[in-house]
Design a protein around this motif. Structure first.
Motif, PDB file in Angstrom:
ATOM      1  N   GLU A  14       0.808  -1.215   0.000  1.00  0.00           N
ATOM      2  CA  GLU A  14       0.000   0.000   0.000  1.00  0.00           C
ATOM      3  C   GLU A  14       0.847   1.274   0.000  1.00  0.00           C
ATOM      4  OE1 GLU A  14      -2.936  -0.073   3.076  1.00  0.00           O
ATOM      5  OE2 GLU A  14      -3.760  -1.981   2.403  1.00  0.00           O
ATOM      6  N   GLN A  15       2.044   1.203   0.552  1.00  0.00           N
ATOM      7  CA  GLN A  15       2.926   2.373   0.603  1.00  0.00           C
ATOM      8  C   GLN A  15       3.837   2.468  -0.618  1.00  0.00           C
ATOM      9  OE1 GLN A  15       4.912   2.965   4.374  1.00  0.00           O
ATOM     10  NE2 GLN A  15       3.261   1.941   5.479  1.00  0.00           N
ATOM     11  N   GLY A  16       3.637   1.612  -1.609  1.00  0.00           N
ATOM     12  CA  GLY A  16       4.456   1.636  -2.811  1.00  0.00           C
ATOM     13  C   GLY A  16       5.423   0.465  -2.845  1.00  0.00           C
ATOM     14  N   ALA A  17       6.387   0.556  -3.732  1.00  0.00           N
ATOM     15  CA  ALA A  17       7.371  -0.514  -3.908  1.00  0.00           C
ATOM     16  C   ALA A  17       8.737  -0.057  -3.414  1.00  0.00           C
ATOM     17  CB  ALA A  17       7.459  -0.909  -5.376  1.00  0.00           C
ATOM     18  N   CYS A  18       9.469  -0.983  -2.812  1.00  0.00           N
ATOM     19  CA  CYS A  18      10.837  -0.706  -2.382  1.00  0.00           C
ATOM     20  C   CYS A  18      11.632  -2.012  -2.389  1.00  0.00           C
ATOM     21  CB  CYS A  18      10.889  -0.009  -1.028  1.00  0.00           C
ATOM     22  SG  CYS A  18       9.998  -0.819   0.293  1.00  0.00           S
ATOM     23  N   GLN A  19      12.916  -1.867  -2.447  1.00  0.00           N
ATOM     24  CA  GLN A  19      13.828  -3.001  -2.467  1.00  0.00           C
ATOM     25  C   GLN A  19      14.890  -2.749  -1.414  1.00  0.00           C
ATOM     26  OE1 GLN A  19      17.254  -3.035  -4.115  1.00  0.00           O
ATOM     27  NE2 GLN A  19      17.517  -5.219  -3.873  1.00  0.00           N
ATOM     28  N   GLY A  20      15.342  -3.815  -0.766  1.00  0.00           N
ATOM     29  CA  GLY A  20      16.341  -3.647   0.277  1.00  0.00           C
ATOM     30  C   GLY A  20      17.361  -4.765   0.274  1.00  0.00           C
ATOM     31  N   THR A  21      18.522  -4.442   0.818  1.00  0.00           N
ATOM     32  CA  THR A  21      19.597  -5.421   0.950  1.00  0.00           C
ATOM     33  C   THR A  21      20.222  -5.299   2.337  1.00  0.00           C
ATOM     34  OG1 THR A  21      21.214  -3.871   0.035  1.00  0.00           O
ATOM     35  CG2 THR A  21      20.188  -5.406  -1.517  1.00  0.00           C
ATOM     36  N   ALA A  22      20.774  -6.393   2.776  1.00  0.00           N
ATOM     37  CA  ALA A  22      21.564  -6.424   4.011  1.00  0.00           C
ATOM     38  C   ALA A  22      22.989  -6.771   3.593  1.00  0.00           C
ATOM     39  CB  ALA A  22      21.013  -7.464   4.971  1.00  0.00           C
ATOM     40  N   PRO A  23      23.979  -6.379   4.376  1.00  0.00           N
ATOM     41  CA  PRO A  23      25.356  -6.708   4.020  1.00  0.00           C
ATOM     42  C   PRO A  23      25.544  -8.221   3.897  1.00  0.00           C
ATOM     43  CG  PRO A  23      25.309  -5.170   5.847  1.00  0.00           C
ATOM     44  CD  PRO A  23      23.896  -5.624   5.615  1.00  0.00           C
ATOM     45  N   SER A  24      26.380  -8.614   2.960  1.00  0.00           N
ATOM     46  CA  SER A  24      26.697 -10.032   2.800  1.00  0.00           C
ATOM     47  C   SER A  24      27.424 -10.532   4.038  1.00  0.00           C
ATOM     48  CB  SER A  24      27.595 -10.251   1.584  1.00  0.00           C
ATOM     49  OG  SER A  24      26.912  -9.903   0.417  1.00  0.00           O
ATOM     50  N   VAL A  25      27.073 -11.728   4.435  1.00  0.00           N
ATOM     51  CA  VAL A  25      27.713 -12.350   5.589  1.00  0.00           C
ATOM     52  C   VAL A  25      28.131 -13.763   5.206  1.00  0.00           C
ATOM     53  CG1 VAL A  25      26.388 -11.032   7.280  1.00  0.00           C
ATOM     54  CG2 VAL A  25      25.546 -13.240   6.537  1.00  0.00           C
ATOM     55  N   ALA A  26      29.124 -14.270   5.903  1.00  0.00           N
ATOM     56  CA  ALA A  26      29.474 -15.678   5.760  1.00  0.00           C
ATOM     57  C   ALA A  26      28.442 -16.441   6.577  1.00  0.00           C
ATOM     58  CB  ALA A  26      30.883 -15.936   6.270  1.00  0.00           C
ATOM     59  N   ALA A  27      27.462 -16.997   5.893  1.00  0.00           N
ATOM     60  CA  ALA A  27      26.354 -17.645   6.582  1.00  0.00           C
ATOM     61  C   ALA A  27      26.826 -18.882   7.328  1.00  0.00           C
ATOM     62  CB  ALA A  27      25.269 -18.015   5.581  1.00  0.00           C
ATOM     63  N   ARG A  28      26.473 -18.945   8.609  1.00  0.00           N
ATOM     64  CA  ARG A  28      26.722 -20.150   9.398  1.00  0.00           C
ATOM     65  C   ARG A  28      25.653 -21.178   9.082  1.00  0.00           C
ATOM     66  NH1 ARG A  28      27.854 -18.644  15.495  1.00  0.00           N
ATOM     67  NH2 ARG A  28      28.419 -20.838  15.563  1.00  0.00           N
ATOM     68  N   SER A  29      24.439 -20.689   8.824  1.00  0.00           N
ATOM     69  CA  SER A  29      23.332 -21.560   8.447  1.00  0.00           C
ATOM     70  C   SER A  29      22.231 -20.685   7.859  1.00  0.00           C
ATOM     71  CB  SER A  29      22.791 -22.317   9.662  1.00  0.00           C
ATOM     72  OG  SER A  29      21.617 -23.034   9.313  1.00  0.00           O
ATOM     73  N   THR A  30      21.631 -21.138   6.763  1.00  0.00           N
ATOM     74  CA  THR A  30      20.497 -20.401   6.204  1.00  0.00           C
ATOM     75  C   THR A  30      19.177 -21.037   6.621  1.00  0.00           C
ATOM     76  OG1 THR A  30      20.593 -21.667   4.147  1.00  0.00           O
ATOM     77  CG2 THR A  30      21.816 -19.576   4.216  1.00  0.00           C
ATOM     78  N   VAL A  31      19.239 -22.107   7.406  1.00  0.00           N
ATOM     79  CA  VAL A  31      18.026 -22.757   7.892  1.00  0.00           C
ATOM     80  C   VAL A  31      17.288 -21.793   8.822  1.00  0.00           C
ATOM     81  CG1 VAL A  31      17.099 -24.678   9.241  1.00  0.00           C
ATOM     82  CG2 VAL A  31      19.029 -25.057   7.699  1.00  0.00           C
ATOM     83  N   GLY A  32      16.078 -21.476   8.477  1.00  0.00           N
ATOM     84  CA  GLY A  32      15.272 -20.591   9.312  1.00  0.00           C
ATOM     85  C   GLY A  32      15.396 -19.119   8.984  1.00  0.00           C
ATOM     86  N   SER A  33      16.268 -18.737   8.042  1.00  0.00           N
ATOM     87  CA  SER A  33      16.427 -17.311   7.766  1.00  0.00           C
ATOM     88  C   SER A  33      15.187 -16.723   7.092  1.00  0.00           C
ATOM     89  CB  SER A  33      17.688 -17.037   6.950  1.00  0.00           C
ATOM     90  OG  SER A  33      17.647 -17.703   5.714  1.00  0.00           O
ATOM     91  N   GLY A  34      14.512 -17.486   6.253  1.00  0.00           N
ATOM     92  CA  GLY A  34      13.269 -17.003   5.647  1.00  0.00           C
ATOM     93  C   GLY A  34      12.178 -16.816   6.684  1.00  0.00           C
TER      94      GLY A  34
END
Length: 99
Positions: A14-34
């Protein structure tokens, strides 16, 4: 909200469109990040740039933790998240599974 992989998140609402990024990290695990990103989005009201910032901070924090651990407030780095309304319409997305 749509996940763009390493290219961040896209939000159209409703407030429009936007895109965002977070700094890249050496992921210890991506399980559960979503799940952490979705939780962060909902905690912050579920709409707009503030909710997108929270989603990215929670998802990135989960990547830095071992296994499926929900990040605590002290794990979040919201100041490092970048949000733009200037959508990169010609952004070449990475192939799935590439760093």
């Amino acid at each position: 909200m749509a996940c763009l992989g390493r290219d961040g998140l896209l939000l159209v609402g409703e407030q429009g469109a936007c895109q965002g990024t977070a700094p890249s990290v050496a992921a210890r695990s991506t399980v559960g990040s979503g799940s952490a990103a979705l939780a962060g989005f909902l905690i912050a009201g579920g709409d707009g740039p503030g909710a997108l910032r929270s989603a990215l901070a929670h998802g990135a924090a989960a990547d830095r933790l071992p296994g499926p651990v929900m990040p605590a407030p002290s794990d979040l780095r919201q100041a490092e998240v970048r949000i733009t309304r200037d959508l990169p319409l010609d952004l070449p997305l990475a192939e799935p599974g590439t760093p």
